[in-house]
Design a protein around this motif. Structure first.
Motif, short mmCIF file in Angstrom:
data_model
loop_
_atom_site.label_atom_id
_atom_site.label_comp_id
_atom_site.label_asym_id
_atom_site.label_seq_id
_atom_site.Cartn_x
_atom_site.Cartn_y
_atom_site.Cartn_z
N SER A 51 32.80 37.96 41.29
CA SER A 51 33.46 37.23 40.21
C SER A 51 32.47 36.58 39.26
O SER A 51 32.78 36.34 38.09
N GLY A 52 31.24 36.33 39.73
CA GLY A 52 30.23 35.76 38.86
C GLY A 52 29.79 36.71 37.76
O GLY A 52 29.15 36.29 36.80
N SER A 53 30.13 38.00 37.89
CA SER A 53 29.76 38.98 36.88
C SER A 53 30.90 39.30 35.91
O SER A 53 30.73 40.12 35.00
N LEU A 54 32.06 38.69 36.11
CA LEU A 54 33.18 38.92 35.18
C LEU A 54 32.89 38.31 33.81
O LEU A 54 32.18 37.31 33.71
N THR A 55 33.46 38.90 32.77
CA THR A 55 33.31 38.39 31.42
C THR A 55 34.67 37.96 30.87
O THR A 55 35.72 38.35 31.39
N PHE A 56 34.66 37.18 29.81
CA PHE A 56 35.90 36.78 29.14
C PHE A 56 36.70 38.03 28.74
O PHE A 56 37.91 38.10 28.95
N ALA A 57 36.02 39.00 28.14
CA ALA A 57 36.70 40.20 27.66
C ALA A 57 37.37 40.95 28.81
O ALA A 57 38.50 41.45 28.66
N GLN A 58 36.70 41.06 29.95
CA GLN A 58 37.28 41.75 31.10
C GLN A 58 38.51 41.02 31.63
O GLN A 58 39.51 41.65 31.98
N VAL A 59 38.44 39.71 31.68
CA VAL A 59 39.60 38.94 32.16
C VAL A 59 40.77 39.08 31.20
O VAL A 59 41.92 39.25 31.62
N LEU A 60 40.50 39.07 29.91
CA LEU A 60 41.57 39.24 28.93
C LEU A 60 42.16 40.65 28.98
O LEU A 60 43.35 40.85 28.71
N ASP A 61 41.34 41.63 29.35
CA ASP A 61 41.87 42.98 29.56
C ASP A 61 42.84 43.00 30.74
O ASP A 61 43.87 43.71 30.71
N LEU A 101 36.86 31.54 40.30
CA LEU A 101 38.32 31.61 40.32
C LEU A 101 38.97 30.51 39.47
O LEU A 101 39.95 30.75 38.75
N GLU A 102 38.43 29.31 39.52
CA GLU A 102 39.04 28.22 38.75
C GLU A 102 38.90 28.45 37.25
O GLU A 102 39.76 28.03 36.47
N GLU A 103 37.82 29.12 36.82
CA GLU A 103 37.63 29.37 35.40
C GLU A 103 38.48 30.53 34.90
O GLU A 103 39.10 30.45 33.83
N THR A 104 38.50 31.64 35.65
CA THR A 104 39.31 32.77 35.22
C THR A 104 40.80 32.40 35.22
O THR A 104 41.55 32.81 34.33
N ALA A 105 41.22 31.62 36.21
CA ALA A 105 42.63 31.20 36.26
C ALA A 105 42.99 30.37 35.04
O ALA A 105 44.07 30.55 34.45
N PHE A 106 42.11 29.47 34.63
CA PHE A 106 42.40 28.63 33.47
C PHE A 106 42.41 29.46 32.19
O PHE A 106 43.27 29.26 31.32
N VAL A 156 49.48 35.08 39.62
CA VAL A 156 48.90 34.45 40.81
C VAL A 156 47.51 35.02 41.08
O VAL A 156 47.33 36.24 41.14
N LEU A 157 46.53 34.14 41.24
CA LEU A 157 45.19 34.56 41.61
C LEU A 157 44.89 34.09 43.03
O LEU A 157 45.24 32.96 43.41
N THR A 158 44.25 34.97 43.79
CA THR A 158 43.89 34.61 45.16
C THR A 158 42.61 35.32 45.54
O THR A 158 42.07 36.15 44.79
N GLY A 159 42.10 35.00 46.70
CA GLY A 159 40.86 35.59 47.18
C GLY A 159 40.66 35.19 48.63
O GLY A 159 41.63 34.94 49.36
N ALA A 160 39.42 35.11 49.05
CA ALA A 160 39.12 34.75 50.43
C ALA A 160 37.78 34.04 50.50
O ALA A 160 36.88 34.30 49.70
N LYS A 191 37.22 24.47 43.04
CA LYS A 191 36.61 24.88 44.30
C LYS A 191 35.73 23.72 44.76
O LYS A 191 34.74 23.40 44.12
N THR A 192 36.10 23.10 45.88
CA THR A 192 35.46 21.85 46.28
C THR A 192 34.54 21.99 47.48
O THR A 192 33.97 21.00 47.93
#
Length: 325
Positions: free
Chosen positions: A52-62, A87-92, A105-109, A157-158
């Motif tokens: 997820s650290g390699s995701l971009t804004f453009a990819q998330v909007l896609d 996750l908290e950034e892409t969700a927002f 809904v976003l989830t992971g592990a 993420k705490t």
């Protein structure tokens, strides 16, 4: 009808941490006990298997565009599995632009599938239930882990490793999954979605820096920022304070770009007019900084970049933060 499940990679897809290969969305779903018994039809698709650290804004909007088409074709909701690092950034980001009542809904592990106590299957099961639930309609983008439903606006993420890593420090969960039933708590109304489209080149050019203020910070790291970035988010001490020596530099930057003031603490709001010393929140607002309210630095950066990419001016940006912060 049914739920669209999109696989984006992350820990939930890492078999044992030693192999480069990732589990597909179908393999992730097949490993979830009780998923078939819910009776919820699933359309499972692989999007991209990346950390997820390699995701971009453009990819998330896609991904948002793909999910929107599915909802237009009568999907009840959408689940995305991804890494928890961002996750908290892409969700927002998704929540800011998601225009549908259907739950996103976003989830992971937190633990890989081969580890003892792997949490991915339970999280996917809960996420699918929430995506299909009538009670979750209108909630926008939410994060579901550990049988808790968190609003994208508040979730953080705490903890770096704990399966109960995700929390909403300022508000608590938006809902819970109990005995397979989705129980939503009262929530504040959502804001109208922001534009999700626009010129990709403008999005790429809307570079927003994030500066975390530290003891004896003199702003040397900010030199030349106005030539390389379109905006800045400042993560200040406590209620929004910086060293007095840093305040003039931030004021100069605010003459050239939007500069948003947030707190580095992780919860709570910056103040507006309680302290007046050099570097205080009142001093920084006088120098032109924009009040980030309750938004943490990471989400403030998401909002500021999206606003800049849409062509918003400083007054529009200040108004948006006043409403959403």
């Amino acid at each position: 009808m049914g739920v669209l499940l999109l696989a984006l990679g992350g820990t939930i897809s890492v078999p044992d941490g030693k192999r480069a290969a990732r589990l597909s969305g179908a393999e992730i779903a097949a490993a979830v006990p009780g998923l078939t018994e819910t009776g919820i039809p699933l359309d499972v698709r692989d999007v991209r298997a990346v950390p997820s650290g390699s995701l971009t804004f453009a990819q998330v909007l896609d991904v948002v565009a793909l999910a929107s088409r599915a909802v237009a074709d009568d999907a009840d909701g959408v689940v995305v599995t991804q890494g928890t690092d961002t996750l908290e950034e892409t969700a927002f980001l998704i929540d800011l632009v998601w225009p549908h009542d259907a739950p996103f809904v976003l989830t992971g592990a937190m633990r890989q599938p081969a580890m003892a106590g792997a949490d991915g299957p339970a999280n996917v099961l809960a996420a699918v239930r929430v995506a299909a639930a009538r009670e979750a309609r209108g909630a926008g983008a939410v994060v579901v882990l550990n049988d808790e439903v968190h609003a994208a606006r508040w979730v953080r993420k705490t903890h770096s490793t704990n399966p109960a890593a995700f929390a909403s420090p300022s508000t608590g969960p938006l809902g819970h999954v109990v005995e397979g039933r989705v129980r939503m708590l009262p929530a504040a109304p959502r804001h109208a979605p922001l534009p999700a489209g626009g010129d990709p080149a403008r999005l790429a050019a809307a570079r927003v820096a994030l500066h975390v203020v530290t003891l004896e910070d003199d702003g040397a790291q900010l030199e030349g920022l106005e030539a390389t970035h379109a905006g800045l988010v400042v993560a200040g001490f406590g209620v929004g304070h910086v060293p007095g020596a840093l305040a003039p530099r931030l004021g100069t930057l605010a003459e050239h770009m939007p500069v948003v003031l947030t707190s580095r603490t992780g919860s709570g709001s910056v103040l507006r007019h309680t302290y007046y010393a050099p570097g205080s929140e009142a001093d920084l607002r006088r120098r032109g900084l924009i009040d980030g309210g309750f938004l943490d630095p990471y989400k403030a950066r998401v909002l500021l970049r999206l606003l800049l990419a849409s062509g918003a001016g400083r007054d529009d940006i200040a108004e948006a933060f006043a409403a959403r912060g």
